[in-house]
Each structure stands twice: as C-alpha cells, then as structure tokens.
Design an enzyme around this catalytic site. Structure first.
Site, PDB file in Angstrom:
ATOM      1  N   THR A 459     123.546 -21.696  91.975  1.00  0.00           N
ATOM      2  CA  THR A 459     122.352 -21.014  92.458  1.00  0.00           C
ATOM      3  C   THR A 459     121.766 -20.167  91.326  1.00  0.00           C
ATOM      4  O   THR A 459     122.400 -19.965  90.293  1.00  0.00           O
ATOM      5  CB  THR A 459     122.671 -20.115  93.680  1.00  0.00           C
ATOM      6  N   THR A 477     118.545 -22.784  94.898  1.00  0.00           N
ATOM      7  CA  THR A 477     119.863 -23.396  94.686  1.00  0.00           C
ATOM      8  C   THR A 477     119.841 -24.913  94.850  1.00  0.00           C
ATOM      9  O   THR A 477     118.898 -25.467  95.427  1.00  0.00           O
ATOM     10  CB  THR A 477     120.863 -22.800  95.712  1.00  0.00           C
ATOM     11  N   SER A 517     122.808 -19.626 104.763  1.00  0.00           N
ATOM     12  CA  SER A 517     123.032 -19.518 103.321  1.00  0.00           C
ATOM     13  C   SER A 517     123.283 -18.070 102.942  1.00  0.00           C
ATOM     14  O   SER A 517     122.783 -17.153 103.584  1.00  0.00           O
ATOM     15  CB  SER A 517     121.817 -20.052 102.561  1.00  0.00           C
ATOM     16  N   SER A 518     124.026 -17.892 101.872  1.00  0.00           N
ATOM     17  CA  SER A 518     124.335 -16.543 101.380  1.00  0.00           C
ATOM     18  C   SER A 518     123.183 -15.909 100.630  1.00  0.00           C
ATOM     19  O   SER A 518     123.258 -14.728 100.275  1.00  0.00           O
ATOM     20  CB  SER A 518     125.522 -16.601 100.421  1.00  0.00           C
ATOM     21  N   GLY A 538     125.828 -16.903  93.259  1.00  0.00           N
ATOM     22  CA  GLY A 538     127.261 -16.618  93.384  1.00  0.00           C
ATOM     23  C   GLY A 538     127.835 -16.954  94.742  1.00  0.00           C
ATOM     24  O   GLY A 538     128.826 -16.346  95.154  1.00  0.00           O
TER      25      GLY A 538
END
Lengths: 650, 183
Positions: A459, A477, A517-518, A538
C-alpha cells in the site's frame, strides 16, 4: 559621457528615461504576477517516492490545487512504486476544500464482481493468482476527484505518470529490495519478469524500469477518461486476461464500477478535530483508539515507548479496538455499521474501564472480547442502560485472518509460522532450492507453503496541502506487494479478494461489495483551522501507526519529523505478539514481557510499522512542513513561490 | 639510494602478480551453496550455478554436518528480515549458524567462495555483520560492484589478501564464477 555632444546626451537621457519606465512597468507586472502566483502555487507534498512528489510539485507549480496534485501523484506513484499501488488497485481519498469548508471521502477500493461465487477461492492458497483480483477502482476514483474538485484537465495531471511509464525511471533502493525479495514470484510470471527482471535477475537500484503497455493504457485514460479503462480495448483485455487465468471479471463489472462519495467520520482528540475515513475503511477504529487514549495518563517521559505502562495501556487499547473493527466494520451499503457507537466518547470510556492497568488481560489476544457499541448509537444514557439487558451474544471465531491485507497473511506470516513451528504444527523450511527463472520453484517435501510473505509495507500513502489550504489525504493499494501478481496489458491487478473474510459476518464477500480495509487517510484541524494531513501504508498496522504519530504530535509535542521517526510498536487481537522497534530500551521490553506480552523485537526503523506521510501547516501559520517516513523511501517537499525545499526520506 | 629503491620496486612488482596468482583458489565440485542472512539472493546464485552446469546442493540452513562430501562451500551473504522470518530463525541464531559453518569448513580444509549479489539492498547495519563474517573467511569474493561502492569489501579483502572480483550486475557474475570453479 563627457565627450559626447549635447544632442547625443539628450538622446541618451531620453532613452534612459524610457528604459527606466519600461523597467518600472516590468517590475509592476512581475509584482502583480507574483501576487497572483503566490495565491495559486506553493504547498507541501509528501509521498513514498521522489518522482511522485515531483509530480505533485509539477502540478502545484502550474497552479493546480491539492486535488490536482494528489491525482497526479497517485497516478505517478502507481507507476514508480508499482509494488504498492496502481491502476489495477484502489484506495480512499479524503479531501478538504478550504473555501467551502467541505470535507468529502471518495472510496475507490476494488469491488467484488457481480458473480463472485462463480469460482472457488482460497484466500491462503490463491491470493497470488487472478482469482484474488477484484474490479479495480483507482482510475474511476481519481478521475471523479479531479472532475468534481480539481481544476486542471486529466491529460495534464496524467502527464507525469505517462512520462515515467513510457520513458522509464531508475529503480530506487526500496523497489530494488522488494524486487530481490519477490524474485521467485516475479520470475514465475513472464509478464512481470519482462518488466522487473533483466536477464533472469531482478533489476537493481539504478537500472531503468519501463512500462510501455501501462503508458499506453494511461494515454487511453488521458484521452477518454475512465472509459479508457472501464470500456473498450482496456476492459476487453482485462476481462480476457483475468478469466483466462481463472479469475472472475466481466465487461459489465468494469462498466458498473463507480466510486462512492460519503461524509467522512469526525471526532476529537484532546481538543483537535480528527476527520477520517468511514467504513469499510478504518477511520472509526482510529477514532475509537483516540477516544480511549484520552483516558491514558501518559507518564512524564520523552515518549510513550520509554514507559512500559504507556505501551501496555496503548497495546490494550489496540487489542480491544481491533476486535471491534473485525466485528463491526464492513461495507455500509450492505450492512448497518454502528459507527456512531464505535466513535462515541461514552463507549470509549466503557471499553477503557475493561483494561487492567498492570498486565495484559486477557493474556491471549484471541480472547480479547469485542464490545457492544450499538447501545451508544445515537442514544442517550437511559436507552443505553436499557439496551444493556439485550446485548447480542458474542460470537466466537479465532481465525479472522483474512480481514485485511496484513492479517490475511496470519497463517502465512513468518511470525505466525514461527508460532506454528513452536507448537509443532508446521514444518521447518530447511532448504531453498535453486530455481531457474521462468520455472516453478521445486519445493522439498515439508517445505513451507510460501516464502514471500513478509509484506511489511504494501500500500502507499500521500498527503498534500496547497497554498489555498486545501488538503488531501490519500491511501491506495494493490493489497499485498505486487497485488495478485497477475499482470494484464501492463496492469498489475490487486488481490483485494483476500480482504474479505471467510469468518467475520460483517465482511463476507457479496456481489458488488467492497471489503473492509485498514486504510485510514486522516485530516486534523485545530480551532476550525486545517492543521495536518496524514496516513500510512502497512496493512493491519496502519491504524495503530497513525494513532501513534498523532499521539507523538499532540501529547508529546513533537514536530512532524520527530513524530514520524519516533519508535513504534503494534499489538492487536489477531496476533499473539507485541511487535516493537529495537530502539525501545531493553528494560521496557523486559517489563512488557513481565506484564504478559509475547514481545517480538524488529528492526530499529522497521518497514513493518508502515510509512507515514505527513503534510502540515507550521504551528505559527507561516508556511508548511512535511515529513516522509524514513522507514520507506520517499520525499516530502515544501513548495513556495520562490524556493523548493526537499526533505528526503530514507 | 635510487638504485636500492628501483630494486625494491622491481621486487615488489615481480612479487605482486605472483602473490595474486598464489591467492587464486580453484574451487572444486561438488559445491554446497548456502546463505548467510537468509536472503533470497542464494537462489540467484543457484541460477548462476545452474547455467554453468555446476554440481551443487543448495541448503539455506546448512550446518557443519552438511559439509560432508563437498569440496567447496559457497556462501551468499545478505540479511533479509523476510527470509529470516520465513525460515523461523532470529538474526543472532543465523549469525551463530554461519560462524560455526565457516569454522567447520576451515577445519575441514574446504575453501569458501563468497558471492555478494544483492548490491546496496544487501548492505547496511543488518547485512554487514554477515558480509564481513563471510568475506573474511573466503578464499575469493565475487561481488556486484554496487555493493562495494563505499569500499567495504575492498577493505575487508585487502586486509587478508583475499582476491576480490567485482562485476557490474548479477548476470555478469557468471564470468568470474566460471573462472574460479574447476570443471
């Protein structure tokens, strides 16, 4: 002069007066022009690659706004950092328009096709195949941002990306390392090997990397807009390539892709306003972390990693908020997300009260329970008390390993496999057989399933502020490094399908659905004034990393550079380790172990903990500052009307 | 005085190629190929050996016991956190393995051929402990020159009169390998 005739002297005086007037006029014009320019140029850009930062500067210099610059940089970084993002992937873009005092979030994450069930898919076995590819959103998202909030034409902002792809660019140290580390995967796939390898060996730092097919696609987009990608030649080749490789994607899926526009989430942390990404992205978790962090009394040290108490309290917060994230975040178009509850101060207080200030409790992260934010969802305390009796029963699952790119690798993650071996479940990889590029790796019996899984920083993130105080925070990403490792027509496709869960009900795959998603692009305001744009790559670490950098700035008074460099750590529900950078003192590490954490010490500035890009205003409002994370190559540059100051990352 | 200096220069000039010649080791087959630092570079070295049709066995976790039957130990140094993670070993454990393997090779009279392929990506604090350890124990060092831009390997090799063979890129490493490995 004294030897000249009087007539000649008169002529010269007239000429001299004329010259003076002309000079004065020119000066006046220059002044007017510079005043106009100062309003339209300048700003700060922080990206993970110098050429992407340069692309942003190029656009800002031409009078583009932060959105123009961000779109240019986002397209460019997809070319020069092809491992981390690109037009085969997707992301999220948080925009603040100063004159309208408006913030908007564009979700352009990859989306499931209409018939995802037409193929079987194993997130652990098939993540590096076309089966893991979802419908890409980058082109649609960036084009929409430009159309609605930009000022320059698409061909202008795409020019740097087209140039980098067509003419090539020298491989930078970060990419060189990744090409080496992913050599096996690249060598097995001729389209990737043709670009990233040279005579069967990964390209090294300084070698030219050209992507002419990608340049052609970008030119089509420049000429036709999103149709250059989602319809016609490009779409047909994508569908053909993906389906031939066993994946699922139709022309209708591509034509139907639309970015979603939504209101960002808002919260506060110790007096500053935090605006961040709504579900299915992870801003709610960031706000929940910060709300709980408000209850932490940091010890009087230079930094929280100097105190085992502070790290412990934050680790316990991370473990709980990540549990909530897994339980409740999903695509809001398909489910009710209790975002209001998750980001409420009252809920944070309730969750914080569960923490034992002296030790990790429960001892195992997998036993950390999620909370019940729904009762704080737009309700008063009385309703909340009543609903306590009607709490839903906690479901149990321990294997929510595919809920984001980071935890998707739980089973494949080296540290996880380390655990399995210790527990006698895995097999020891003792041999690395030599393999000719272009052939399948021969594996010894019992050898580890994969050997390319330490994707510490997939990402990418970029942060931009322009001279008119517009801000952009953008994270995009391909999923894991090099995405699905499937390239069609020069487009490296995402492996977003692994972001869906096979266990967590809030994040199951469905037609047209986007996975959790983060990514957590974030903007910060103080007293109504824009202050900062930040975010990070990350995988699962993103949210905790962004929170730590904010704590560094807000609680510990660090400047952006120091905040970015300070040591980091990470803990969450779906991992039994507490990862920490080696700069943290052995005494703190020992105390954390005593408190019950299984500590894993990583490098001193480890890529595992992300690559934060920060663009900010100086505290006194006199200009900009930027910071590119030294854990990852990149640059932050402050562009003024007169001077360009570049601050390189590592 | 001038005559003496001239004589000394002639002696040094005549001995230099001789010492270089004396230091050149011909590495016999079969070769045991291993890594020092668990980087994937060892696979690239394997590709080179494959292309040269050299008889070798690759073992990323080779120990002293694995040396039996081999006439050369070829080591590819370079730290990789990903590789160490995949192998399930810590950096310290890997350093210990490499140290004892090199010591065992020395005791058994098996020459060490060091091949550094990763360039700058395999330099730095984490890698250089492995690089120094292997280079100091080697009979010959082959290196992609990017990895020696700061003269790190030149310095290590000069101290122990170890022949250093720089090449421009990984593919070019085939040439010196072909020269030093006995048919």
């Amino acid at each position: 002069m004294m030897y000249l005739s009087a007539g000649r002297q008169h002529l010269l005086r007239r000429r001299s007066r004329r010259t003076a007037w002309a000079g004065l006029l020119l000066l006046l014009l220059a002044f007017v022009w510079s005043v106009a320019l100062a309003g339209g140029t300048g700003g700060v850009a922080a990206t993970a690659h110098p050429l992407a930062t340069e692309a942003a500067n190029e656009i800002l210099s031409r009078g583009g706004n932060a959105v123009d610059a961000a779109v240019a940089a986002a397209f460019a970084i997809g070319v020069v950092e092809p491992d981390g993002s690109g037009i085969g992937g997707g992301g999220g873009m948080l925009i603040y328009l100063h004159d309208r005092r408006q913030t908007v979030y564009i979700n352009y994450y990859p989306q499931a096709p209409q018939d995802p069930g037409s193929i079987s898919f194993s997130p652990t076995e098939e993540r590096d195949t076309a089966k893991s590819a979802l419908v890409p959103g980058t082109v649609a998202g960036l084009c929409q941002a430009l159309r609605d909030y930009g000022t320059l034409p698409l061909p202008v902002v795409l020019a740097p990306a087209i140039r980098y792809a067509g003419e090539g660019f020298p491989v930078d140290p970060t990419l060189a390392g990744l090409l080496l580390d992913n050599m096996d995967a690249l060598a097995k796939r001729p389209p990737l090997a043709a670009i990233f390898m040279n005579e069967g060996f990964p390209k090294m730092e300084g070698e030219l990397l050209q992507q002419t097919d990608l340049a052609h696609v970008l030119e089509l987009v420049a000429a036709q807009g999103p149709d250059g990608f989602y319809r016609g030649e490009t779409a047909e080749r994508l569908v053909e390539g993906v389906t031939a490789a066993g994946g699922v994607m139709t022309l209708a899926d591509l034509a139907a892709y639309k970015p979603t526009m939504s209101e960002p989430l808002r919260g506060t942390y110790r007096g500053v306003e935090v605006v961040t990404a709504p579900a299915p992205h992870s801003g709610a978790t960031l706000l929940e972390i910060l709300n709980m962090m408000e209850h932490v009394q940091f010890e009087a040290t230079d930094h929280f990693t100097s105190s085992s108490h502070d790290v412990h309290m934050m680790a316990e917060i991370f473990r709980r908020t990540y549990a909530d994230r897994s339980q409740y975040l999903g695509d809001p178009r398909f489910m009710a997300v209790p975002a209001g509850g998750l980001i409420s101060k009252a809920y944070a207080a309730e969750r914080f009260a569960e923490i034992n200030p002296y030790r990790a409790e429960p001892r195992l992260s997998k036993d950390v329970p999620y909370g019940f934010p729904a009762k704080f969802e737009n309700r008063g305390p009385a309703a909340a008390a009543r609903s306590d009796a009607n709490r839903p029963q906690r479901l149990k699952w321990d294997d929510d390993r595919d809920e984001d790119p980071g935890s998707a690798r739980q089973v494949d993650d080296p540290f996880d496999r380390w655990n399995q071996r210790k527990a006698g479940k895995g097999t020891k990889d003792v041999s690395t057989p030599a393999t000719a590029p272009g052939t399948e790796t021969k594996r010894n019996p019992g050898e580890g399933k994969k050997d390319d899984d330490f994707d510490g920083g997939s990402t990418t993130h970029l942060s931009i502020i322009d001279a008119d105080s517009n801000m952009v925070s953008l994270t995009q990403t391909l999923g894991n490094f090099f995405g699905s490792k499937t390239m069609v027509n020069g487009i490296l496709l995402n492996n977003g399908r692994v972001n869906f869960s096979t266990a967590s009900p809030s994040n199951l795959i469905g037609p047209g659905k986007r996975p959790r998603s983060s990514i957590t692009p974030t903007l910060v305001f103080r007293d109504g004034r824009p202050l900062m744009s930040l975010g990070s790559p990350g995988a699962g670490r993103i949210i905790a990393t962004v929170a730590q950098v904010m704590v560094n700035i807000i609680d510990f008074g660090m400047d952006v550079e120091a905040a970015n460099e300070a040591p980091r750590f990470f803990a969450q529900k779906f991992d039994e380790h507490l990862f920490i950078e080696s700069r943290v003192s052995p005494a703190v590490i020992e105390e954390l172990k005593r408190q019950g954490y299984d500590v894993r010490v990583l490098g001193d500035m480890d890529l595992y903990f992300g690559g934060v890009q920060i663009a900010a205003f100086k505290e006194d409002g006199t200009g900009f500052v930027g910071s590119a994370d030294k854990r990852r190559g990149g640059t932050a540059s402050v562009l003024g009307a007169k001077a360009l100051e570049t601050v390189p990352g590592d | 005085m001038l005559k003496k200096l001239l004589l000394l220069a002639i002696v040094i000039a005549s001995l230099a190629p001789l010492s270089a010649f004396a230091a050149e080791t011909k590495f016999q087959q079969p070769i045991l190929l291993t890594t020092a630092g668990q980087s994937v570079d060892v696979k690239l070295a394997g590709v080179l050996l494959d292309r040269l049709k050299v008889t070798f066995t690759s073992n990323a976790a080779a120990t002293a016991a694995d040396l039996k039957g081999f006439k050369t130990l070829m080591v590819v140094p370079g730290y990789s956190s990903k590789g160490l993670g995949s192998a399930g070993v810590s950096r310290e454990a890997e350093l210990t393995r490499v140290r004892s393997l090199l010591a065992a090779a020395k005791a058994a009279g098996i020459p060490v051929l060091a091949v550094h392929l990763g360039g700058k990506a395999r330099r730095g604090v984490q890698s250089d402990d492995f690089n120094k350890l292997v280079a100091e124990a080697a009979a010959t060092v082959i290196i992609v020159d990017q990895g020696d831009e700061d003269g790190f390997f030149t310095q290590v090799c000069a101290g122990s009169m170890i022949p250093l063979k720089p090449v421009k890129n990984m593919a070019e490493a085939m040439k010196p390998l072909e020269e030093v490995i006995a048919k």
